[in-house]
Enzyme design. Structure first.
Site, PDB file in Angstrom:
ATOM      1  N   ASP A   1      42.699 -21.291   2.910  1.00 37.58           N
ATOM      2  CA  ASP A   1      42.307 -19.903   3.172  1.00 37.58           C
ATOM      3  C   ASP A   1      43.535 -19.075   3.581  1.00 37.58           C
ATOM      4  O   ASP A   1      43.523 -18.377   4.587  1.00 37.58           O
ATOM      5  CB  ASP A   1      41.243 -19.848   4.270  1.00 37.58           C
ATOM      6  CG  ASP A   1      40.550 -18.487   4.342  1.00 37.58           C
ATOM      7  OD1 ASP A   1      40.611 -17.734   3.349  1.00 37.58           O
ATOM      8  OD2 ASP A   1      39.960 -18.182   5.392  1.00 37.58           O
TER       9      ASP A   1
ATOM     10  N   VAL B   1      37.016 -15.289  17.693  1.00 36.46           N
ATOM     11  CA  VAL B   1      38.182 -15.657  18.498  1.00 36.46           C
ATOM     12  C   VAL B   1      38.159 -14.911  19.835  1.00 36.46           C
ATOM     13  O   VAL B   1      37.915 -13.706  19.883  1.00 36.46           O
ATOM     14  CB  VAL B   1      39.489 -15.351  17.756  1.00 36.46           C
ATOM     15  CG1 VAL B   1      40.690 -15.864  18.551  1.00 36.46           C
ATOM     16  CG2 VAL B   1      39.480 -15.978  16.368  1.00 36.46           C
TER      17      VAL B   1
ATOM     18  N   GLY C   1      35.437 -13.383  12.263  1.00 34.47           N
ATOM     19  CA  GLY C   1      35.507 -13.567  10.821  1.00 34.47           C
ATOM     20  C   GLY C   1      34.251 -14.230  10.297  1.00 34.47           C
ATOM     21  O   GLY C   1      33.250 -14.358  11.006  1.00 34.47           O
ATOM     22  N   GLY C   2      34.303 -14.655   9.049  1.00 38.15           N
ATOM     23  CA  GLY C   2      33.130 -15.232   8.422  1.00 38.15           C
ATOM     24  C   GLY C   2      32.758 -16.598   8.959  1.00 38.15           C
ATOM     25  O   GLY C   2      31.604 -17.007   8.887  1.00 38.15           O
ATOM     26  N   MET C   3      33.737 -17.323   9.507  1.00 32.38           N
ATOM     27  CA  MET C   3      33.471 -18.678   9.976  1.00 32.38           C
ATOM     28  C   MET C   3      33.598 -18.848  11.481  1.00 32.38           C
ATOM     29  O   MET C   3      33.126 -19.839  12.019  1.00 32.38           O
ATOM     30  CB  MET C   3      34.414 -19.664   9.276  1.00 32.38           C
ATOM     31  CG  MET C   3      34.071 -19.903   7.820  1.00 32.38           C
ATOM     32  SD  MET C   3      35.120 -21.178   7.063  1.00 32.38           S
ATOM     33  CE  MET C   3      36.655 -20.297   6.879  1.00 32.38           C
TER      34      MET C   3
ATOM     35  N   LEU D   1      38.776 -11.220  20.739  1.00 30.44           N
ATOM     36  CA  LEU D   1      39.903 -10.744  19.946  1.00 30.44           C
ATOM     37  C   LEU D   1      39.505 -10.334  18.535  1.00 30.44           C
ATOM     38  O   LEU D   1      40.088  -9.413  17.970  1.00 30.44           O
ATOM     39  CB  LEU D   1      40.993 -11.821  19.873  1.00 30.44           C
ATOM     40  CG  LEU D   1      41.653 -12.207  21.193  1.00 30.44           C
ATOM     41  CD1 LEU D   1      42.626 -13.357  20.981  1.00 30.44           C
ATOM     42  CD2 LEU D   1      42.371 -11.011  21.805  1.00 30.44           C
ATOM     43  N   GLY D   2      38.538 -11.028  17.959  1.00 33.71           N
ATOM     44  CA  GLY D   2      38.143 -10.705  16.591  1.00 33.71           C
ATOM     45  C   GLY D   2      37.088 -11.665  16.085  1.00 33.71           C
ATOM     46  O   GLY D   2      36.749 -12.661  16.729  1.00 33.71           O
TER      47      GLY D   2
END
Length: 379
Positions: free
Chosen positions: A133, A25, A20-22, A17-18
């Protein structure tokens, strides 16, 4: 990382799905329960931290206890081949970040989003959990308009005194990070989240974040040292009460901000009311109103912007009066018909008396006084 069709415990990975930096998903399917879930896998770099797995489990248990209508629930957590992951509810919808790319939101929708996110965040703070965040990509809007705050605890999971990771990465997103968080303060409080939520509201109202630069370090410097760009200088249409609200929410010192998220949301609703937005304070996040119900109204002679409420937009006095007149004149014709029928039944004569003519003349010439809801006959 995971591949489509791969089995991760009881979950079958469907698609990515995507990222990020951490974390990354994935959409997955829980076969036994026959439901789709979102699996968030922490970045492989965290494996370098010997204490990360224990910290991950501790924080996962904490956020899994959060049960609120505006917080994405965590169903499970585990690790697969050394990759720690969280299992969360799969949200059919979009992030606020994606929605904003399509254009600005109405004042009604902004109020609903602030109310929904604020309610979830206030609840988390009462449970002793900070988000750390808050940003548009961590705010989810379902296809039926419900609002969710997600990714609680991820920044906290990455926090450690011994890890070399924390020295090389910023915990939080530069555009939305609070000054104290940007300075690397160990002890953060609810007012750090209040600042980040304030940045989101600033972006929703003004159309851009307050600080943006070529490098993360330049943005961090501005959050710490540069005075807040006044919203009305960037967008003159912003009402003064809204600007005053944003200045307090984005104060450099935590003590100068709102005491709680609940107080912050209340102040935002008050600012909307003072700007002519009385109907927005009671807008329901669970049942969003149509975008078309709120329209920007022209400024006054001094060019002071006023956004009229839904009720005011729908209740134009001249329009209401015209509708009343139309409805009442339509009601006259059935009345005339009834009178004529009675006259035919009780009168054998074919000639109508002068008194009846006068009566009908009064009926046909009914008018309405603008200052009254009662009919006034012409003498």
């Amino acid at each position: 990382m995971f591949e489509s069709g791969e089995k991760v415990g009881p979950y079958e990975v469907i698609s990515k799905l995507g990222q990020g930096g951490m974390a990354t998903v994935f959409k997955a399917h829980h076969t036994n329960l026959d439901r789709f879930v979102a699996i968030k896998v922490m970045h492989p770099a965290f494996k370098q931290d010997e204490n990360f797995l224990a910290r991950f489990e501790r924080e996962a248990r904490l956020i899994a206890r959060l049960e609120h209508p505006n917080i994405v629930p965590v169903y499970d957590f585990d690790d697969y081949e050394g990759n720690p992951y969280l299992v969360m509810r799969f949200i059919e919808g979009q992030t606020l970040k994606a929605i904003l790319k399509a254009g600005p939101l109405s004042a009604v929708r902004i109020a609903q989003i602030v109310g929904g996110v604020g309610a979830g965040l206030q609840y988390a703070h009462e449970q002793g959990v900070l988000h750390r965040d808050i940003k548009p990509s961590n705010i989810m809007i379902t296809n039926d308009g419900k609002i969710f705050l997600t990714d609680f605890g991820l920044a906290r999971m990455a926090t450690t005194g011994e890890s070399t990771i924390s020295r090389d990465m910023l915990l939080g997103t530069p555009q939305y990070v609070s000054p104290e968080q940007a300075q690397g303060t160990d002890e953060l409080g609810p007012r750090s989240d209040i600042y980040s939520l304030g940045v989101v509201i600033y972006e929703l109202i003004v159309g851009r974040v307050p600080f943006s630069a070529d490098t993360p370090y330049a943005i961090i410097h501005d959050h710490i040292f540069t005075p807040l760009p006044r919203p009305r200088k960037i967008k003159p249409e912003v009402p003064q009460p809204i600007e005053d609200f944003l200045i307090k929410a984005l104060a450099k010192k935590p003590a100068d901000r709102y005491l709680s998220v609940a107080e912050m949301v209340g102040a935002f609703n008050t600012a909307l009311e003072e700007s002519g937005e009385a109907s927005l304070a009671a807008a329901s996040a669970a049942k969003p109103l149509p975008e078309s119900t709120v329209r920007a109204r022209a400024a006054s002679a001094a060019n002071t912007p006023v956004i009229r409420s839904v009720a005011e937009s729908a209740a134009d006095p001249s329009l209401t009066l015209r509708l009343r007149r139309l409805r009442r004149r339509r009601m006259i014709w059935p009345l005339i018909g009834i009178i004529l029928l009675i006259l035919v039944m009780v009168t054998s004569s074919l000639t109508i008396s002068q008194a009846v003519i006068d009566t009908l003349d009064d009926v046909y010439n009914v008018e309405y006084d603008d200052d009254s809801t009662l009919p006034t006959a012409i003498p």
